[in-house]
Each structure stands twice: as C-alpha cells, then as structure tokens.
Design a protein around this motif. Structure first.
Motif, mmCIF file in Angstrom:
data_model
loop_
_atom_site.group_PDB
_atom_site.id
_atom_site.type_symbol
_atom_site.label_atom_id
_atom_site.label_comp_id
_atom_site.label_asym_id
_atom_site.label_seq_id
_atom_site.Cartn_x
_atom_site.Cartn_y
_atom_site.Cartn_z
ATOM 1 N N LEU A 1 16.307 0.860 -0.538
ATOM 2 C CA LEU A 1 15.128 1.039 0.306
ATOM 3 C C LEU A 1 14.154 1.914 -0.473
ATOM 4 O O LEU A 1 14.479 3.045 -0.853
ATOM 5 C CB LEU A 1 15.499 1.689 1.636
ATOM 6 C CG LEU A 1 14.427 1.758 2.736
ATOM 7 C CD1 LEU A 1 13.370 2.813 2.479
ATOM 8 C CD2 LEU A 1 13.745 0.394 2.943
ATOM 9 N N ILE A 2 12.964 1.385 -0.727
ATOM 10 C CA ILE A 2 11.957 2.053 -1.544
ATOM 11 C C ILE A 2 10.779 2.448 -0.666
ATOM 12 O O ILE A 2 10.266 1.625 0.092
ATOM 13 C CB ILE A 2 11.462 1.109 -2.657
ATOM 14 C CG1 ILE A 2 12.635 0.683 -3.544
ATOM 15 C CG2 ILE A 2 10.379 1.778 -3.491
ATOM 16 C CD1 ILE A 2 12.351 -0.562 -4.327
ATOM 17 N N GLU A 3 10.364 3.696 -0.784
ATOM 18 C CA GLU A 3 9.166 4.160 -0.088
ATOM 19 C C GLU A 3 8.122 4.571 -1.125
ATOM 20 O O GLU A 3 8.379 5.416 -1.977
ATOM 21 C CB GLU A 3 9.475 5.332 0.836
ATOM 22 C CG GLU A 3 8.251 5.817 1.599
ATOM 23 C CD GLU A 3 8.576 6.858 2.664
ATOM 24 O OE1 GLU A 3 7.656 7.594 3.057
ATOM 25 O OE2 GLU A 3 9.753 6.925 3.096
ATOM 26 N N LYS B 1 0.829 -1.195 0.000
ATOM 27 C CA LYS B 1 0.000 0.000 0.000
ATOM 28 C C LYS B 1 0.869 1.253 0.000
ATOM 29 O O LYS B 1 2.044 1.206 0.363
ATOM 30 C CB LYS B 1 -0.920 -0.001 1.227
ATOM 31 C CG LYS B 1 -1.928 -1.136 1.230
ATOM 32 C CD LYS B 1 -2.827 -1.069 2.456
ATOM 33 C CE LYS B 1 -3.863 -2.185 2.430
ATOM 34 N NZ LYS B 1 -4.750 -2.145 3.621
ATOM 35 N N VAL B 2 0.273 2.365 -0.438
ATOM 36 C CA VAL B 2 0.973 3.637 -0.381
ATOM 37 C C VAL B 2 1.413 3.893 1.052
ATOM 38 O O VAL B 2 0.636 3.720 1.992
ATOM 39 C CB VAL B 2 0.082 4.785 -0.899
ATOM 40 C CG1 VAL B 2 0.757 6.133 -0.674
ATOM 41 C CG2 VAL B 2 -0.225 4.590 -2.377
ATOM 42 N N GLY B 3 2.660 4.288 1.217
ATOM 43 C CA GLY B 3 3.238 4.478 2.540
ATOM 44 C C GLY B 3 4.165 3.356 2.944
ATOM 45 O O GLY B 3 4.927 3.497 3.906
ATOM 46 N N SER B 4 4.130 2.236 2.203
ATOM 47 C CA SER B 4 4.998 1.105 2.513
ATOM 48 C C SER B 4 6.459 1.457 2.244
ATOM 49 O O SER B 4 6.778 2.221 1.332
ATOM 50 C CB SER B 4 4.613 -0.118 1.675
ATOM 51 O OG SER B 4 3.331 -0.571 2.011
ATOM 52 N N ARG B 5 7.327 0.862 3.049
ATOM 53 C CA ARG B 5 8.768 0.926 2.785
ATOM 54 C C ARG B 5 9.262 -0.507 2.622
ATOM 55 O O ARG B 5 9.022 -1.366 3.479
ATOM 56 C CB ARG B 5 9.514 1.626 3.922
ATOM 57 C CG ARG B 5 9.155 3.091 4.065
ATOM 58 C CD ARG B 5 10.214 3.860 4.858
ATOM 59 N NE ARG B 5 10.378 3.346 6.210
ATOM 60 C CZ ARG B 5 11.358 3.731 7.041
ATOM 61 N NH1 ARG B 5 12.256 4.612 6.647
ATOM 62 N NH2 ARG B 5 11.429 3.225 8.264
ATOM 63 N N VAL B 6 9.932 -0.749 1.494
ATOM 64 C CA VAL B 6 10.340 -2.104 1.135
ATOM 65 C C VAL B 6 11.824 -2.103 0.802
ATOM 66 O O VAL B 6 12.293 -1.260 0.026
ATOM 67 C CB VAL B 6 9.525 -2.637 -0.063
ATOM 68 C CG1 VAL B 6 9.928 -4.069 -0.393
ATOM 69 C CG2 VAL B 6 8.029 -2.558 0.226
#
Length: 323
Positions: free
Chosen positions: A170-172, A146-151
């Motif tokens: 690190l992707i936000e 979901k929008v707001g996730s950090r992966v």
C-alpha cells in the motif's frame, strides 16, 4: 539501470523485506555505475488478468491516510503480473514522469499475509523519479495520480532465497515536485588535457577523448558547471542525468537516452567507488566530469562476466537533486 536488485540494499528497501523495485530487475537498461553491472532485454509487462484484479480486490485496507494501514487478505494471494488498485484519490499536485515523488508504504507477503515492515515504522519516507526504469513497477500505477493518493500495488517478486513470491504494497504519495532536467550554474574551465565535453541544446553531453589519452592513475573529478545547491554527502541519494563512456569513446549507459533521470545512493557497495569519491562534496546543480581508474570502477582485472571490468571509465554527471 541495474543499480537496484532484489538482493541489494536499495533506496526503497525495508529491513528484511521485499523491495518495491524487485520486479524491475528485468528492466535491462544496460551497464551502470552500480557495484555490479549486468544487462538484459526489457520485457513488455502483460496486462493483469481477471484473476489478478479479483485477487487485489479481495485485499482489505484499514486505517486512515497519513498513518500506517493494515492490510488483510486470504493467503496465499498471487498475481501473474503487476496489478494496482486506487484506494483513495489525492487532491494535491498531479504526478507526471520526471517528477521527484515521495512516498510512504507498507509491504506484505502474499504467501502468508504477514507484514514485512513499513516506512511509517522506520519514519523514513522514500523518494524516486517517476519514470525511472529501476522503479518501473510504480510508473503506471502512480502516473496521473495526485499527492495524497493511496494505491494498492501487487506484483510477482522474489524472496531473499530467490523463491517466487507475490509482494503486496500500500503506497501513499506524500509529496511531488519538479526537478531540473539538466545542470544549472556557473561554467567552470576544466584542466587542460582532459576529455572534452560538448552539450547539445537539451543539455545531453557528448565526449571527445584526446588522441593518445592515457588512463589516469588517480580519480579525476572535474566540475564543468558549478551549481549553487547544497554539497552532496556520502550516504545521500542523488537524482542525476548521466552518460558513461569507455576510453575509446563508446557510450555504454545513459539516462539521457532513456529520457528520465535516475536516482542512486552515493554509498560504498551501492555505486562504484569512483562515483562515491568523485561526487561526494560536489554541489547540487553541478555537472561533473569523472575519469575513473579501473580499480575504482568495476575492478582492475578483466572478467568474462562484466565487459567493463579492467577498464577505466568516463562519466559526465548532472546532479539534479540530493536527499
């Protein structure tokens, strides 16, 4: 689509850094409107090993959402295949293939643990269509988030010298929106004598080349549908559905066949000149027929390295979005 390569400037490239799409170079989806076309078979990505998962688990992420994080890990860090780990779950819209996704990210080199730069530092969030094969390394990690996730995502890549490295990012996810799947607007009567375009129920085009049709000396950019969006500016990145044909009516590349729109920077050296000159100034929502002389496609001279060199080309392009 082979538009983005590890050696080329890309929509997701950082200055002097690896790109998030570097390991997508083997996606092999045929010839393209990129400045240099190539093709290869698409390999199936293997599942991460226990060692890959453990390597990514060892990465420490410091910093709060919305700001550039700091990654720390014991170098060298290597993974054998694309591996991901969710750091924070978002609470916004759920991501699905075909959505335009906007992200911020920071990239590190697994070999020495040094930062390679970030979109936060550049104040330049990047967008792409989830499911676009050129960004295949991001599809599985982000789909369903979901929008707001950090992966956290790590994958084998290459540096500027072609040496094997592991990229750690690190992707936000900062935004996501649905975009149209086809051009929408007012139909335009094309000039007589041009290739005839027919659309099926989904909007997928086919083309009929008139008998005896001769390649034009000048670029033809004929709107077939006039969208009511903003004009595309040179240097912007567009999201588009498209199909390309040679003058014998043979299709050589199509986003419709892959089932996902593709994104391209409309800039010299990033796509063929015929796309830059033919699409800049058109409006978002439009469908455009391009008939491109060989010198504005892959060059006027034939080449053993590129079967499209020396050939005029025909494209039908649906401009779905521009940024």
């Amino acid at each position: 689509m082979k538009l983005r390569t590890s050696a080329a400037a890309t929509a997701l490239a950082l200055a002097a850094a690896l790109t998030l799409t570097a390991c997508a170079d083997d996606s092999g989806d045929g010839a393209t409107p990129s400045a240099s076309a190539s093709s290869s078979a698409a390999p199936e990505t293997p599942a991460p090993t226990k060692e890959d998962v453990a390597a990514l688990e060892s990465v420490k992420v410091e910093g709060e959402a919305g700001k550039e994080p700091k990654l720390s890990f014991k170098a060298p860090l290597e993974v054998s295949t694309a591996t991901s780990r969710v750091i924070d779950e978002g609470d916004g819209a759920e991501l699905a293939e075909g959505m335009k996704v906007t992200i911020d990210f920071v990239g590190y080199l697994g070999a020495d643990g040094k930062s390679q730069g970030s979109t936060w530092a550049q104040k330049a969030p990047q967008s792409f269509v989830l499911g676009d094969a050129s960004y295949g390394v991001l599809t599985e990690p982000l789909q369903g988030q979901k929008v707001g996730s950090r992966v956290l995502v790590a994958f084998p890549s290459q540096d500027a010298q072609g040496q094997a490295v592991t990229a750690v990012n690190l992707i936000e996810v900062t935004d996501a929106k649905k975009i149209p799947t086809r051009a929408e607007g007012e139909a335009v009567e094309p000039e007589k004598g041009l290739p005839t375009v027919t659309l099926d129920d989904s909007g997928k085009p086919s083309v009929e080349i008139p008998k005896g049709y001769e390649a034009p000396k000048d670029l033809v950019s004929q709107p077939l549908i006039k969208g009511d969006g903003a004009k595309v500016k040179e240097g912007q990145t567009i999201t588009a559905q498209y199909t390309g044909w040679t003058l014998d009516g043979k299709s050589f590349d199509s986003s419709w066949e892959r089932g996902t729109p593709a994104s391209f920077p409309i800039a010299q050296g990033q796509v063929i000149d015929g796309w830059v000159k033919g699409l800049a100034g058109q409006t978002v929502g439009s469908q455009v027929l391009l008939v491109i002389p060989a010198e504005q496609a892959y060059g006027a001279e034939k080449s053993d390295d590129n079967e499209l060199a020396g050939q005029p080309l025909v494209f039908v392009v649906d401009i779905l979005d521009a940024q």
